[in-house]
Design a protein around this motif. Structure first.
Motif, mmCIF file in Angstrom:
data_model
loop_
_atom_site.group_PDB
_atom_site.id
_atom_site.type_symbol
_atom_site.label_atom_id
_atom_site.label_comp_id
_atom_site.label_asym_id
_atom_site.label_seq_id
_atom_site.Cartn_x
_atom_site.Cartn_y
_atom_site.Cartn_z
ATOM 1 N N TYR A 185 19.055 -7.675 30.358
ATOM 2 C CA TYR A 185 20.211 -7.868 29.486
ATOM 3 C C TYR A 185 19.775 -8.627 28.242
ATOM 4 O O TYR A 185 19.728 -9.842 28.222
ATOM 5 C CB TYR A 185 21.324 -8.589 30.253
ATOM 6 C CG TYR A 185 21.710 -7.824 31.491
ATOM 7 C CD1 TYR A 185 22.422 -6.628 31.392
ATOM 8 C CD2 TYR A 185 21.315 -8.250 32.747
ATOM 9 C CE1 TYR A 185 22.753 -5.890 32.520
ATOM 10 C CE2 TYR A 185 21.645 -7.527 33.882
ATOM 11 C CZ TYR A 185 22.357 -6.351 33.759
ATOM 12 O OH TYR A 185 22.680 -5.625 34.873
ATOM 13 N N ARG A 186 19.407 -7.872 27.198
ATOM 14 C CA ARG A 186 18.781 -8.413 25.990
ATOM 15 C C ARG A 186 19.483 -7.844 24.763
ATOM 16 O O ARG A 186 20.115 -6.793 24.849
ATOM 17 C CB ARG A 186 17.310 -8.003 25.947
ATOM 18 C CG ARG A 186 16.599 -8.051 27.278
ATOM 19 C CD ARG A 186 15.134 -7.723 27.164
ATOM 20 N NE ARG A 186 14.423 -8.719 26.397
ATOM 21 C CZ ARG A 186 14.120 -9.932 26.855
ATOM 22 N NH1 ARG A 186 14.453 -10.292 28.061
ATOM 23 N NH2 ARG A 186 13.486 -10.790 26.094
ATOM 24 N N PRO A 187 19.328 -8.473 23.608
ATOM 25 C CA PRO A 187 19.995 -7.958 22.411
ATOM 26 C C PRO A 187 19.655 -6.507 22.056
ATOM 27 O O PRO A 187 20.521 -5.768 21.598
ATOM 28 C CB PRO A 187 19.531 -8.915 21.304
ATOM 29 C CG PRO A 187 19.276 -10.194 22.021
ATOM 30 C CD PRO A 187 18.706 -9.781 23.355
ATOM 31 N N ASN A 188 18.424 -6.071 22.256
ATOM 32 C CA ASN A 188 18.063 -4.696 21.913
ATOM 33 C C ASN A 188 17.726 -3.827 23.119
ATOM 34 O O ASN A 188 17.372 -2.667 22.956
ATOM 35 C CB ASN A 188 16.913 -4.675 20.907
ATOM 36 C CG ASN A 188 17.383 -5.091 19.536
ATOM 37 O OD1 ASN A 188 18.367 -4.556 19.033
ATOM 38 N ND2 ASN A 188 16.720 -6.060 18.938
ATOM 39 N N PHE A 189 17.821 -4.358 24.321
ATOM 40 C CA PHE A 189 17.662 -3.595 25.558
ATOM 41 C C PHE A 189 16.367 -2.783 25.604
ATOM 42 O O PHE A 189 16.330 -1.662 26.084
ATOM 43 C CB PHE A 189 18.877 -2.688 25.789
ATOM 44 C CG PHE A 189 20.164 -3.466 25.855
ATOM 45 C CD1 PHE A 189 20.528 -4.106 27.020
ATOM 46 C CD2 PHE A 189 20.971 -3.595 24.744
ATOM 47 C CE1 PHE A 189 21.693 -4.852 27.084
ATOM 48 C CE2 PHE A 189 22.142 -4.339 24.795
ATOM 49 C CZ PHE A 189 22.504 -4.970 25.971
ATOM 50 N N ILE A 190 15.298 -3.356 25.067
ATOM 51 C CA ILE A 190 13.992 -2.698 25.085
ATOM 52 C C ILE A 190 13.132 -3.359 26.152
ATOM 53 O O ILE A 190 13.083 -4.583 26.249
ATOM 54 C CB ILE A 190 13.310 -2.789 23.705
ATOM 55 C CG1 ILE A 190 14.125 -2.008 22.672
ATOM 56 C CG2 ILE A 190 11.874 -2.249 23.781
ATOM 57 C CD1 ILE A 190 13.635 -2.175 21.252
ATOM 58 N N ALA A 191 12.446 -2.536 26.931
ATOM 59 C CA ALA A 191 11.549 -3.033 27.971
ATOM 60 C C ALA A 191 10.148 -2.495 27.723
ATOM 61 O O ALA A 191 9.969 -1.453 27.090
ATOM 62 C CB ALA A 191 12.035 -2.599 29.348
ATOM 63 N N ALA A 192 9.167 -3.214 28.247
ATOM 64 C CA ALA A 192 7.764 -2.801 28.151
ATOM 65 C C ALA A 192 7.117 -3.004 29.507
ATOM 66 O O ALA A 192 7.251 -4.069 30.103
ATOM 67 C CB ALA A 192 7.042 -3.621 27.094
ATOM 68 N N THR A 193 6.443 -1.980 29.992
ATOM 69 C CA THR A 193 5.759 -2.050 31.272
ATOM 70 C C THR A 193 4.419 -1.326 31.164
ATOM 71 O O THR A 193 4.341 -0.267 30.544
ATOM 72 C CB THR A 193 6.595 -1.373 32.388
ATOM 73 O OG1 THR A 193 7.833 -2.052 32.518
ATOM 74 C CG2 THR A 193 5.875 -1.399 33.716
ATOM 75 N N LEU A 201 16.619 0.147 28.145
ATOM 76 C CA LEU A 201 17.362 -0.195 29.365
ATOM 77 C C LEU A 201 18.791 0.331 29.195
ATOM 78 O O LEU A 201 19.744 -0.407 28.983
ATOM 79 C CB LEU A 201 17.329 -1.706 29.569
ATOM 80 C CG LEU A 201 15.921 -2.277 29.714
ATOM 81 C CD1 LEU A 201 15.893 -3.757 29.385
ATOM 82 C CD2 LEU A 201 15.382 -2.006 31.103
ATOM 83 N N HIS A 202 18.922 1.646 29.260
ATOM 84 C CA HIS A 202 20.169 2.320 28.874
ATOM 85 C C HIS A 202 21.367 1.966 29.742
ATOM 86 O O HIS A 202 22.491 1.965 29.262
ATOM 87 C CB HIS A 202 19.950 3.833 28.820
ATOM 88 C CG HIS A 202 19.662 4.477 30.136
ATOM 89 N ND1 HIS A 202 18.566 4.135 30.914
ATOM 90 C CD2 HIS A 202 20.322 5.435 30.813
ATOM 91 C CE1 HIS A 202 18.582 4.871 32.007
ATOM 92 N NE2 HIS A 202 19.625 5.660 31.966
ATOM 93 N N ARG A 203 21.162 1.659 30.993
ATOM 94 C CA ARG A 203 22.305 1.300 31.844
ATOM 95 C C ARG A 203 22.756 -0.140 31.608
ATOM 96 O O ARG A 203 23.919 -0.463 31.782
ATOM 97 C CB ARG A 203 21.960 1.543 33.297
ATOM 98 C CG ARG A 203 21.854 3.029 33.606
ATOM 99 C CD ARG A 203 21.866 3.329 35.088
ATOM 100 N NE ARG A 203 21.940 4.756 35.291
ATOM 101 C CZ ARG A 203 20.871 5.537 35.438
ATOM 102 N NH1 ARG A 203 19.664 5.026 35.407
ATOM 103 N NH2 ARG A 203 21.021 6.835 35.603
ATOM 104 N N ALA A 204 21.857 -1.011 31.194
ATOM 105 C CA ALA A 204 22.213 -2.413 30.923
ATOM 106 C C ALA A 204 23.049 -2.528 29.648
ATOM 107 O O ALA A 204 23.811 -3.481 29.491
ATOM 108 C CB ALA A 204 20.957 -3.261 30.810
ATOM 109 N N MET A 205 22.927 -1.571 28.742
ATOM 110 C CA MET A 205 23.635 -1.637 27.461
ATOM 111 C C MET A 205 25.145 -1.739 27.655
ATOM 112 O O MET A 205 25.830 -2.418 26.899
ATOM 113 C CB MET A 205 23.306 -0.415 26.604
ATOM 114 C CG MET A 205 21.884 -0.411 26.116
ATOM 115 S SD MET A 205 21.435 1.108 25.262
ATOM 116 C CE MET A 205 22.248 0.832 23.703
ATOM 117 N N ALA A 206 25.673 -1.069 28.676
ATOM 118 C CA ALA A 206 27.117 -1.073 28.908
ATOM 119 C C ALA A 206 27.617 -2.441 29.369
ATOM 120 O O ALA A 206 28.797 -2.744 29.233
ATOM 121 C CB ALA A 206 27.468 -0.003 29.942
#
Length: 148
Positions: free
Chosen positions: A94-102, A62-67
């Motif tokens: 908005y998570r500690p490692n910004f990883i998503a799964a779909t 979730l590259h945009r949420a990282m900021a």
């Protein structure tokens, strides 16, 4: 005791998402729109055996949420009417490692003659344009669902 060798993990993307969504949009809206996973040339051979109609578990950043950063407690859906919960009890981006799964549905797979990579056309993917893809796995209910 924590293992100091595992304090940092480096993950290299295998590709990225191409979609019409370059900013926040509801997941339901994103899932209704077709998108593509652009697989880098070094990883294109790893697609052997995937077919149109397959469902794939797509892991992406979730590259945009990282900021923006994250909170460990939040209102699900960013709606103050929802009681505060821990981030791990939500689907917040908005998570500690910004990883998503779909889980996405493969529509087509084709080689990209310009780059030597590949393009996977999918539906049901709720990733924004440019999201780095870190892994693709076949979706198997026996592995991805509850044990019965």
């Amino acid at each position: 005791m924590a293992d100091p060798a595992r304090d940092t993990i480096t993950i290299a993307p295998i590709g990225y998402v191409r979609s019409r969504f370059s900013a926040y949009a509801p997941s339901d809206e994103m899932r209704c729109s077709p998108s593509e996973i652009i697989v880098l040339p070094a990883f294109a051979d790893g697609l052997m055996g995937l077919e149109p109609g397959d469902q794939i578990l797509t892991l992406f950043v979730l590259h945009r949420a990282m900021a923006t950063g994250y909170e460990l407690r939040l209102h699900p859906g960013h709606d103050p009417a929802n009681p505060i919960r821990g981030v791990f009890a939500t689907r917040s981006q908005y998570r500690p490692n910004f990883i998503a799964a779909t889980v996405a549905q493969v529509q087509a797979i084709q080689a990209d003659p310009d780059t030597g990579g590949a393009v996977i056309s999918v539906t049901e993917l709720d990733a924004q344009d440019g999201s780095p893809v870190i892994d693709i796995k076949p979706h198997r209910p026996a592995f991805d669902g509850p044990v019965r």
